[in-house]
Each structure stands twice: as structure tokens, then as C-alpha cells.
Design a protein around this motif. Structure first.
Motif, PDB file in Angstrom:
ATOM      1  N   LYS A 102       0.675  -1.098   0.203  1.00 16.43           N
ATOM      2  CA  LYS A 102       0.034   0.028  -0.172  1.00 16.43           C
ATOM      3  C   LYS A 102       1.453   1.230   0.078  1.00 16.43           C
ATOM      4  O   LYS A 102       1.986   1.333   0.154  1.00 16.43           O
ATOM      5  N   VAL A 104       0.926   4.569   1.204  1.00 12.16           N
ATOM      6  CA  VAL A 104       0.196   5.468   2.476  1.00 12.16           C
ATOM      7  C   VAL A 104       0.193   6.977   2.544  1.00 12.16           C
ATOM      8  O   VAL A 104       2.506   7.181   2.591  1.00 12.16           O
ATOM      9  N   THR A 124      -4.665   5.351   2.683  1.00  9.07           N
ATOM     10  CA  THR A 124      -3.889   4.492   1.408  1.00  9.07           C
ATOM     11  C   THR A 124      -4.716   3.970   0.125  1.00  9.07           C
ATOM     12  O   THR A 124      -6.005   4.365  -0.274  1.00  9.07           O
ATOM     13  N   TYR A 132      -7.171   7.257  -3.016  1.00  2.15           N
ATOM     14  CA  TYR A 132      -7.262   7.486  -1.875  1.00  2.15           C
ATOM     15  C   TYR A 132      -7.757   7.032  -1.115  1.00  2.15           C
ATOM     16  O   TYR A 132      -9.119   7.674  -1.466  1.00  2.15           O
ATOM     17  N   THR A 181       0.256   3.344   9.126  1.00  2.00           N
ATOM     18  CA  THR A 181      -1.264   4.194   8.848  1.00  2.00           C
ATOM     19  C   THR A 181      -1.242   4.640  10.503  1.00  2.00           C
ATOM     20  O   THR A 181      -2.247   4.986  10.804  1.00  2.00           O
TER      21      THR A 181
END
Length: 353
Positions: A102, A104, A124, A132, A181
Motif C-alpha cells: 500500500k 500510505v 491508503t 486513496y 497507518t
């Protein structure tokens, strides 16, 4: 066709329009450079618009840029969305997580009047250019008001670090979770200052020959101030302040700009480029340094003269017409292990090995 970089000059894309990628960063992938940042095209005095999404551009030479459009568009039908213009989103930073596959993106939210603190939102995507999806909205990392920031991924361990200004207090180095995240809970604190303009913000991290560097600015809004560079043996410090990296700037305003990131050119031996925004190009070259103004007032003295033309220029600056903000990209030279940034009216990548 552009064949050089001209700091402080209007920079147009291949369609002939102003590049809108402020507070931005560069990402290199598949032999292509991507420049992304705040889209300020609608941020004119009285517009009520802080940022109109995140815009991206692509280039193969760092001179000529194709507009790829909004990779994170504003959300207009939901005032509570972190991407609504009223939430004042800025400073996007994108990193890639090899484990999850991913991309981010973290952004800072100044927020509306209902919130007294600055917050973060994480998105993400499966591609650098999106789309996103918001996965964490409007939160305070480590329970702190989080301002300007930078994201760093260690090239060996793949651990990610989040440098952010704990607003008007100090700088934080927080480790991110494995998926990038969230914060993991491990962090360190640095550069404590009692208040603006002395608080350090806009951190830009880079590493060279095993030495970590942080470039930061003072906290003076869009008005320029002098940068400060520090070095350390590790992401968490300890940091040694090395001073102003712009030794030839007599105004001590970082050539009237604020650095947003440092990019190491992947095909050059030792070329590091400081990317900076000249947020208010309408301000005069001899604008008084904000620290001199503060120091004079603290001594009970009159601040440096801003009469006449300077006063009108500063008044215009207060209108914050960042839709016409320019860019100041300059190479970093090294005096031993000390980074230095010199003014160049024009420079070319071809001049570097």
C-alpha cells in the motif's frame, strides 16, 4: 521546454499553467519522478479555501512536469470530512509499505473553529496516483496536537518514522505501526521551545554517510524565517544543532522560503535537493527578519522600519494569496559533514556527477 531549475521564478507545467504542489515532496518510481503537494489554485484572498486537494505531476528530467490532476480531490458534500476545504488539509507525505503493498499518505488538518488542535488523517491506495481511501480520520497521534511533519522509511529495516511538530512546543520523532497507518507508541522529544516564533516546524529529514539530518523552520506562519539544521547518529538523536544552512543569505529568511523536504537524486552520486516554497513572493527582498522584530520588541525598542512600500507589501502578504506561491529548489553542498545551501539564479542537474 525547460532545461534548468530557476529558484524563485514562476514554474509552469507542460500545459503552461502554474505548478500547484506546495508543501510537497518527490517520489521516484519506474524511472519517473512524481511531485505532489497542496493544490493552492483556489487559495486567493477572500476565497475561504485553504487547499483544494492534493495534486501530482510527473517528469523524467525534474525540469518539465506533466499535470496528472488531483490524486486526492476535495470532498465538497460533507463538511465533516477531513478532505473538505473547511478542514484546512495540508503537508501531504506519501510512503510505500513493501509488506502491505500500500501507498500510505498522511496529511495534517488545521481544522475548523470547532477544534483547537491540529490533527492527522491517514489514507491508503494501491497506486501512488490513487484512488486513496481514508483509513484513519482526524486523530491526535500520541494524544498530541500534530503540526507540520515528515515521514521517513529506513531503507534497510523498513521501519517508518514520523517527525512532527507538537504544536508550539517541541518536535516529536514517533515510530509508526507495521502498516504505517498509526503510531506504535514509541517516540522521543526534541528541540523544546516555549512558543512561536522559536518553536521548530516543517521538519525535513535526510541521511548521508550514516548521519541523520533535520532541517526545520521557525513558526512564523507564511512569513519566511531562517532555517536550522541539526545532525544525529540515529533517528531518535541526540540532535546537535549546526545552525543556519543558508550562510550567504543576509536577510536570514532562507531566501524568503520554507523547506518542505529534501530529495536525494537516485542517479547522482551525492546530490541532495532542498525543496522549498516561497509562500509570499509579493513580499520585498529586504523584509525585516521576524526574529529581529521579536528581539527588538523584547528590548522595548522600535522594530525594524516597515514604512512606505514595505508596509503595503506586508499588508498584501497578510492576504495570503498562496495561489501564486513560487518554489525555491536548491542543491545542498557539504562543508565536511555540515550541509550548506547557496543561492543560485539557475542550475542544472547535468553539472552534478
Amino acid at each position: 521546454m525547460q532545461t534548468s531549475i530557476r529558484p524563485g521564478q514562476v514554474w509552469l507545467d507542460t500545459k503552461g499553467e502554474r505548478i500547484q504542489a506546495h508543501g510537497g515532496s518527490l517520489f521516484y518510481e519506474n524511472d519517473t519522478f512524481y511531485w505532489y503537494g497542496e493544490n493552492k489554485e483556489k487559495t486567493t484572498p477572500g476565497s475561504g479555501v485553504w487547499t483544494w486537494g492534493v495534486r501530482a505531476y510527473s517528469s523524467t528530467d525534474l525540469y518539465n512536469w506533466d499535470d496528472l490532476g488531483l490524486i486526492i480531490p476535495p470532498v465538497l458534500d460533507d463538511p465533516a470530512s477531513p478532505l473538505h476545504p473547511a478542514q484546512k488539509m495540508d503537508r501531504p507525505h506519501i510512503i510505500f509499505n513493501e509488506e502491505t503493498g500500500k501507498y500510505v499518505c498522511w496529511v495534517k488538518l488545521l481544522g475548523d473553529s470547532a477544534h483547537a488542535t491540529q490533527r492527522s488523517t491517514v489514507l491508503t491506495a494501491d497506486s501512488l496516483l490513487g484512488p486513496y481511501e481514508v483509513v484513519r480520520a482526524g486523530f491526535e497521534p500520541l494524544g498530541m496536537s500534530a503540526g507540520d511533519f515528515d515521514l521517513v522509511v529506513d531503507p534497510i529495516t523498513k521501519k517508518a518514522y514520523y517527525y512532527f511538530e507538537k504544536v508550539h512546543t517541541e518536535l516529536i520523532c514517533a515510530e509508526l505501526s507495521a502498516d504505517y497507518t498509526d503510531v506504535s507508541g514509541e517516540y522521543s522529544t526534541h528541540f523544546p521551545h516555549p512558543s512561536p516564533p522559536f518553536t521548530r516546524e516543517a521538519p525535513a529529514h535526510f541521511e548521508r554517510h550514516g548521519i541523520h539530518y533535520l532541517l526545520t523552520s521557525g513558526s512564523t506562519g507564511y512569513f519566511p524565517n531562517f532555517s536550522e539544521v541539526a545532525s544525529a547518529p540515529d533517528y531518535h538523536g541526540p540532535w546537535a544543532v549546526l545552525g543556519d544552512p543558508h550562510p550567504d543569505d543576509p536577510t536570514r529568511t532562507s531566501f524568503r522560503s520554507q523547506i518542505s523536504c529534501v530529495f536525494r537524486h537516485p542517479k547522482k552520486k551525492d546530490l541532495y535537493i532542498a525543496l522549498a516554497d516561497r509562500w509570499l513572493p509579493q513580499l520585498p527582498e529586504d523584509i525585516p527578519n521576524v526574529y529581529d522584530v521579536v528581539a527588538a520588541m523584547a528590548r522595548g525598542q522600535a522594530p525594524p522600519d516597515t514604512s512606505g512600500g514595505d508596509r503595503s507589501a506586508m499588508a498584501a502578504g497578510l492576504g495570503e494569496n498562496t495561489a501564486i506561491a513560487d518554489y525555491v529548489w536548491l542543491p545542498i553542498r557539504f562543508d565536511g559533514d555540515i550541509p550548506r545551501i547557496d543561492w543560485l539564479d539557475e542550475w542544472r542537474l547535468e553539472d552534478y556527477a
